[in-house]
Write a protein that holds these residues in place. Structure first.
Motif, PDB file in Angstrom:
ATOM      1  N   PHE A   4      27.898  54.514-109.583  1.00 54.84           N
ATOM      2  CA  PHE A   4      27.852  55.573-109.257  1.00 54.84           C
ATOM      3  C   PHE A   4      27.349  55.963-107.932  1.00 54.84           C
ATOM      4  CE2 PHE A   4      30.073  59.835-107.485  1.00 54.84           C
ATOM      5  CZ  PHE A   4      30.553  60.196-109.462  1.00 54.84           C
ATOM      6  N   THR A   5      27.172  55.588-106.400  1.00 53.69           N
ATOM      7  CA  THR A   5      27.294  55.506-104.797  1.00 53.69           C
ATOM      8  C   THR A   5      27.584  57.104-104.199  1.00 53.69           C
ATOM      9  OG1 THR A   5      27.319  53.049-105.139  1.00 53.69           O
ATOM     10  CG2 THR A   5      26.707  54.056-103.213  1.00 53.69           C
ATOM     11  N   SER A  29      22.572  56.590-105.824  1.00 55.53           N
ATOM     12  CA  SER A  29      22.915  56.181-106.496  1.00 55.53           C
ATOM     13  C   SER A  29      22.422  56.023-107.994  1.00 55.53           C
ATOM     14  CB  SER A  29      22.497  54.174-106.223  1.00 55.53           C
ATOM     15  OG  SER A  29      22.929  53.178-105.299  1.00 55.53           O
ATOM     16  N   ALA A  53      30.003  64.856-106.161  1.00 51.60           N
ATOM     17  CA  ALA A  53      29.837  63.982-107.017  1.00 51.60           C
ATOM     18  C   ALA A  53      31.051  63.782-108.005  1.00 51.60           C
ATOM     19  CB  ALA A  53      28.639  63.289-107.696  1.00 51.60           C
ATOM     20  N   VAL A  64      32.139  59.512-101.782  1.00 47.70           N
ATOM     21  CA  VAL A  64      31.354  59.006-103.101  1.00 47.70           C
ATOM     22  C   VAL A  64      31.837  58.204-103.822  1.00 47.70           C
ATOM     23  CG1 VAL A  64      31.159  60.017-105.159  1.00 47.70           C
ATOM     24  CG2 VAL A  64      31.119  61.900-103.454  1.00 47.70           C
ATOM     25  N   PHE A  66      33.174  55.848-107.242  1.00 48.44           N
ATOM     26  CA  PHE A  66      33.055  55.088-108.379  1.00 48.44           C
ATOM     27  C   PHE A  66      33.709  54.392-108.657  1.00 48.44           C
ATOM     28  CE2 PHE A  66      35.090  56.010-112.322  1.00 48.44           C
ATOM     29  CZ  PHE A  66      33.646  56.506-112.915  1.00 48.44           C
ATOM     30  N   VAL A 166      30.793  59.029-117.399  1.00 46.59           N
ATOM     31  CA  VAL A 166      30.096  59.821-116.543  1.00 46.59           C
ATOM     32  C   VAL A 166      30.047  60.928-116.755  1.00 46.59           C
ATOM     33  CG1 VAL A 166      29.076  60.726-114.413  1.00 46.59           C
ATOM     34  CG2 VAL A 166      30.490  58.631-114.767  1.00 46.59           C
ATOM     35  N   THR A 198      27.022  57.375-117.479  1.00 46.73           N
ATOM     36  CA  THR A 198      25.999  57.647-116.719  1.00 46.73           C
ATOM     37  C   THR A 198      25.496  58.972-116.297  1.00 46.73           C
ATOM     38  OG1 THR A 198      26.504  55.558-115.759  1.00 46.73           O
ATOM     39  CG2 THR A 198      25.909  57.412-114.224  1.00 46.73           C
TER      40      THR A 198
END
Length: 224
Positions: A4-5, A29, A53, A64, A66, A166, A198
């Motif tokens: 994820f960023t 991140s 997010a 965002v 992913f 996530v 995550t």
């Protein structure tokens, strides 16, 4: 591996004629198999960042990413499908369906996520996961007969039954006493590591930070 960023994310709300910037260019991140905590005072922007997010609300600016997919440019239906298949959610309160048993709560989530598993495979997966969170002995129970800690265990199982990449957890221990909070945080950490999830966690309880891998402190819409 970075999953994820969050790149220069900003969020602005209008308060009458005045624009208020809640997030001021956040860069972050998230890595596989890590549990990251967002901490800060009320109004610091941590819950707003989590919901952006998770694709629950759009950013005013920034992006965002992913798995190299840009949530900020995806259509609403695409984001909804992504949330249902790849993301899991746990909140302060379990929000269980009152007329469904523990087992039925998880089976419903599999339906929502459009699981490819056959019915007998779904039942096996539900039983396996309930055993993993220590709730297999309560699978026929209704929410009204569960303690607060038990409800959160079911909520966590429901959040990961479809094997998301996530897990978003917004104040998951805020309604629990100290001992139950520690049990839930230990469970979240164990599942994060065991299932290589995550996990992004919002918490105000500093005692819970011992169970995390990274701590991101926020204040007035920026990362300190």
């Amino acid at each position: 591996m970075t999953l994820f960023t969050i790149d220069e994310v900003r969020k602005t709300f209008k308060n009458g004629e005045v624009e208020e910037e809640i997030l001021k260019g956040i860069n972050l991140s998230l890595n596989e198999g890590e549990i990251t905590a967002l901490v800060g005072a009320s109004g610091s922007g941590k819950s707003t960042l989590l919901t952006i997010a998770a694709g629950l609300q759009p950013a005013t600016d920034g992006q965002v990413l992913f798995e190299e997919q840009n949530l900020t440019t995806m259509k609403t239906d695409q984001v909804r499908k992504l949330r249902a298949s790849k993301f899991g959610f746990v909140f302060q309160f379990a929000h269980l369906v009152p007329f469904l048993t523990v087992e039925e709560q998880l089976l419903l989530m599999l339906d929502v996520a459009e699981s490819p598993l056959k019915k007998n495979e779904q039942k096996y997966e539900v039983n396996r996961l309930l055993e993993l969170v220590g709730m297999e002995h309560r699978k026929t129970a209704y929410p009204s007969s569960l303690s607060g800690g038990e409800k959160q265990r079911v909520a966590i199982a429901r959040a990961i039954i479809h094997q998301p990449k996530v897990l978003f957890a917004d104040e998951p221990t805020a309604s629990l006493d100290s001992q139950r909070s520690k049990e839930i945080m230990l469970l979240l950490r164990t599942l994060t590591k065991t299932l290589n999830i995550t996990t992004l966690l919002v918490t105000h309880d500093e005692e819970m930070l011992a169970y995390t891998d990274r701590i991101i402190k926020m204040s007035d819409g920026v990362v300190l």
